[in-house]
Motif scaffolding. Structure first.
Motif, mmCIF file in Angstrom:
data_model
loop_
_atom_site.group_PDB
_atom_site.id
_atom_site.type_symbol
_atom_site.label_atom_id
_atom_site.label_comp_id
_atom_site.label_asym_id
_atom_site.label_seq_id
_atom_site.Cartn_x
_atom_site.Cartn_y
_atom_site.Cartn_z
ATOM 1 N N GLY A 1 0.818 -1.215 0.000
ATOM 2 C CA GLY A 1 0.000 0.000 0.000
ATOM 3 C C GLY A 1 0.845 1.256 0.000
ATOM 4 N N LYS A 2 0.497 2.194 0.891
ATOM 5 C CA LYS A 2 1.202 3.476 0.926
ATOM 6 C C LYS A 2 2.665 3.318 1.333
ATOM 7 C CE LYS A 2 -0.764 4.401 5.470
ATOM 8 N NZ LYS A 2 -1.623 5.248 6.263
ATOM 9 N N HIS A 3 3.010 2.190 1.968
ATOM 10 C CA HIS A 3 4.397 1.944 2.362
ATOM 11 C C HIS A 3 5.318 1.729 1.153
ATOM 12 C CE1 HIS A 3 2.493 1.214 6.253
ATOM 13 N NE2 HIS A 3 3.676 1.435 6.767
ATOM 14 N N VAL A 4 4.743 1.339 0.032
ATOM 15 C CA VAL A 4 5.568 1.099 -1.164
ATOM 16 C C VAL A 4 5.266 2.067 -2.298
ATOM 17 C CG1 VAL A 4 6.108 -1.310 -0.687
ATOM 18 C CG2 VAL A 4 4.010 -0.758 -1.936
ATOM 19 N N GLU A 5 4.561 3.146 -1.990
ATOM 20 C CA GLU A 5 4.364 4.172 -3.016
ATOM 21 C C GLU A 5 5.732 4.691 -3.444
ATOM 22 O OE1 GLU A 5 1.780 7.011 -1.151
ATOM 23 O OE2 GLU A 5 -0.007 5.795 -1.534
ATOM 24 N N LYS A 6 5.857 4.997 -4.711
ATOM 25 C CA LYS A 6 7.151 5.354 -5.289
ATOM 26 C C LYS A 6 7.873 6.467 -4.529
ATOM 27 C CE LYS A 6 9.509 6.689 -9.563
ATOM 28 N NZ LYS A 6 10.726 6.878 -8.844
ATOM 29 N N ASN A 7 7.207 7.560 -4.245
ATOM 30 C CA ASN A 7 7.878 8.689 -3.573
ATOM 31 C C ASN A 7 8.404 8.296 -2.198
ATOM 32 O OD1 ASN A 7 7.468 10.385 -5.728
ATOM 33 N ND2 ASN A 7 5.677 11.379 -4.854
ATOM 34 N N HIS A 8 7.605 7.566 -1.432
ATOM 35 C CA HIS A 8 8.019 7.152 -0.092
ATOM 36 C C HIS A 8 9.179 6.158 -0.168
ATOM 37 C CE1 HIS A 8 8.003 6.000 4.072
ATOM 38 N NE2 HIS A 8 7.857 4.733 3.709
ATOM 39 N N PHE A 9 9.021 5.142 -0.996
ATOM 40 C CA PHE A 9 10.049 4.100 -1.071
ATOM 41 C C PHE A 9 11.363 4.658 -1.617
ATOM 42 C CE2 PHE A 9 11.875 -0.039 -2.081
ATOM 43 C CZ PHE A 9 11.487 -0.766 -0.960
ATOM 44 N N THR A 10 11.276 5.535 -2.607
ATOM 45 C CA THR A 10 12.477 6.166 -3.157
ATOM 46 C C THR A 10 13.161 7.019 -2.095
ATOM 47 O OG1 THR A 10 11.538 6.180 -5.379
ATOM 48 C CG2 THR A 10 13.342 7.712 -4.969
ATOM 49 N N LEU A 11 12.383 7.752 -1.309
ATOM 50 C CA LEU A 11 12.943 8.564 -0.233
ATOM 51 C C LEU A 11 13.656 7.689 0.791
ATOM 52 C CD1 LEU A 11 13.351 11.248 1.249
ATOM 53 C CD2 LEU A 11 11.037 10.975 2.189
ATOM 54 N N GLU B 1 13.442 14.656 6.170
ATOM 55 C CA GLU B 1 12.340 14.433 5.228
ATOM 56 C C GLU B 1 11.821 12.996 5.342
ATOM 57 O OE1 GLU B 1 11.629 14.588 0.416
ATOM 58 O OE2 GLU B 1 13.225 15.825 1.270
ATOM 59 N N CYS B 2 12.729 12.050 5.471
ATOM 60 C CA CYS B 2 12.341 10.642 5.587
ATOM 61 C C CYS B 2 11.571 10.410 6.887
ATOM 62 C CB CYS B 2 13.577 9.752 5.518
ATOM 63 S SG CYS B 2 13.201 7.981 5.404
ATOM 64 N N ALA B 3 12.061 10.974 7.982
ATOM 65 C CA ALA B 3 11.364 10.828 9.272
ATOM 66 C C ALA B 3 9.947 11.385 9.182
ATOM 67 C CB ALA B 3 12.145 11.534 10.372
ATOM 68 N N ASP B 4 9.814 12.556 8.584
ATOM 69 C CA ASP B 4 8.489 13.172 8.442
ATOM 70 C C ASP B 4 7.559 12.294 7.615
ATOM 71 O OD1 ASP B 4 9.412 15.328 9.917
ATOM 72 O OD2 ASP B 4 9.637 16.659 8.180
ATOM 73 N N ASP B 5 8.087 11.726 6.535
ATOM 74 C CA ASP B 5 7.251 10.905 5.660
ATOM 75 C C ASP B 5 6.892 9.581 6.328
ATOM 76 O OD1 ASP B 5 5.966 11.118 3.084
ATOM 77 O OD2 ASP B 5 7.171 9.380 2.483
ATOM 78 N N CYS B 6 7.836 8.986 7.039
ATOM 79 C CA CYS B 6 7.541 7.738 7.761
ATOM 80 C C CYS B 6 6.509 7.989 8.855
ATOM 81 C CB CYS B 6 8.816 7.146 8.350
ATOM 82 S SG CYS B 6 9.923 6.428 7.109
ATOM 83 N N GLU B 7 6.600 9.131 9.497
ATOM 84 C CA GLU B 7 5.629 9.505 10.523
ATOM 85 C C GLU B 7 4.239 9.697 9.899
ATOM 86 O OE1 GLU B 7 6.645 11.856 14.449
ATOM 87 O OE2 GLU B 7 6.450 13.213 12.739
ATOM 88 N N ARG B 8 4.214 10.322 8.734
ATOM 89 C CA ARG B 8 2.952 10.549 8.013
ATOM 90 C C ARG B 8 2.282 9.217 7.666
ATOM 91 N NH1 ARG B 8 1.483 9.987 2.849
ATOM 92 N NH2 ARG B 8 3.589 9.562 2.134
ATOM 93 N N ILE B 9 3.058 8.263 7.212
ATOM 94 C CA ILE B 9 2.511 6.968 6.814
ATOM 95 C C ILE B 9 2.086 6.164 8.035
ATOM 96 C CG2 ILE B 9 3.198 4.724 5.846
ATOM 97 C CD1 ILE B 9 4.503 6.282 3.591
ATOM 98 N N GLY B 10 2.873 6.253 9.097
ATOM 99 C CA GLY B 10 2.541 5.563 10.345
ATOM 100 C C GLY B 10 3.107 4.164 10.430
ATOM 101 N N ASP B 11 3.140 3.644 11.647
ATOM 102 C CA ASP B 11 3.600 2.286 11.907
ATOM 103 C C ASP B 11 5.077 2.087 11.523
ATOM 104 O OD1 ASP B 11 3.296 -0.338 12.789
ATOM 105 O OD2 ASP B 11 2.755 -1.072 10.792
ATOM 106 N N MET B 12 5.880 3.153 11.668
ATOM 107 C CA MET B 12 7.304 3.082 11.313
ATOM 108 C C MET B 12 8.138 3.851 12.332
ATOM 109 S SD MET B 12 7.002 3.640 7.199
ATOM 110 C CE MET B 12 8.665 3.124 6.879
ATOM 111 N N GLN B 13 7.772 3.739 13.599
ATOM 112 C CA GLN B 13 8.388 4.565 14.639
ATOM 113 C C GLN B 13 9.897 4.356 14.776
ATOM 114 O OE1 GLN B 13 6.701 7.038 15.872
ATOM 115 N NE2 GLN B 13 8.506 7.752 16.950
ATOM 116 N N GLU B 14 10.363 3.129 14.614
ATOM 117 C CA GLU B 14 11.800 2.873 14.727
ATOM 118 C C GLU B 14 12.581 3.639 13.664
ATOM 119 O OE1 GLU B 14 14.990 -0.822 15.144
ATOM 120 O OE2 GLU B 14 13.000 -1.237 14.317
#
Length: 110
Positions: A35-45, A80-93
């Protein structure tokens, strides 16, 4: 490594920790969840963050005076990566590793 001062060694450690956490999170968690965890912009970041962390650590280990440039960019990408991982959720580590690395790299870039 005697040529690295304590602050630089700490930054190398944070960069390599962030590299490891982001890479394992992307390859394991994100690919499994999809899902959103593998969207191109997020995964590329996330992949850019991994590579920048590794590169910043490498420059510091080389003793290159250009480590300030790589650390500055690393701090920006990690934030930027921290912000995006926070936005997606379930990626606190990943969020925490990126924030620690960004702060350490900001200090090295100064």
């Amino acid at each position: 490594m005697p040529y690295l001062n304590e602050r630089m060694q700490s930054c190398v450690d944070e960069c390599l920790r962030c590299y490891s956490v982001c890479l394992s999170t992307a390859m394991n968690h994100c690919l499994e969840v999809g899902g959103k965890h593998v969207e191109k912009n997020h995964f590329t970041l996330m992949m850019a963050c991994c590579e920048m962390c590794r590169t910043a650590a490498h420059f510091m280990l080389l003793g290159s005076p250009h480590h300030r440039h790589t650390c500055r960019e690393c701090a920006e990408i990690c934030t930027e990566c921290a912000d995006d991982c926070e936005r997606i959720g379930d990626m606190q580590e990943c969020v925490e590793a990126c924030r620690r690395c960004a702060e350490s790299c900001r200090q090295m870039a100064a």
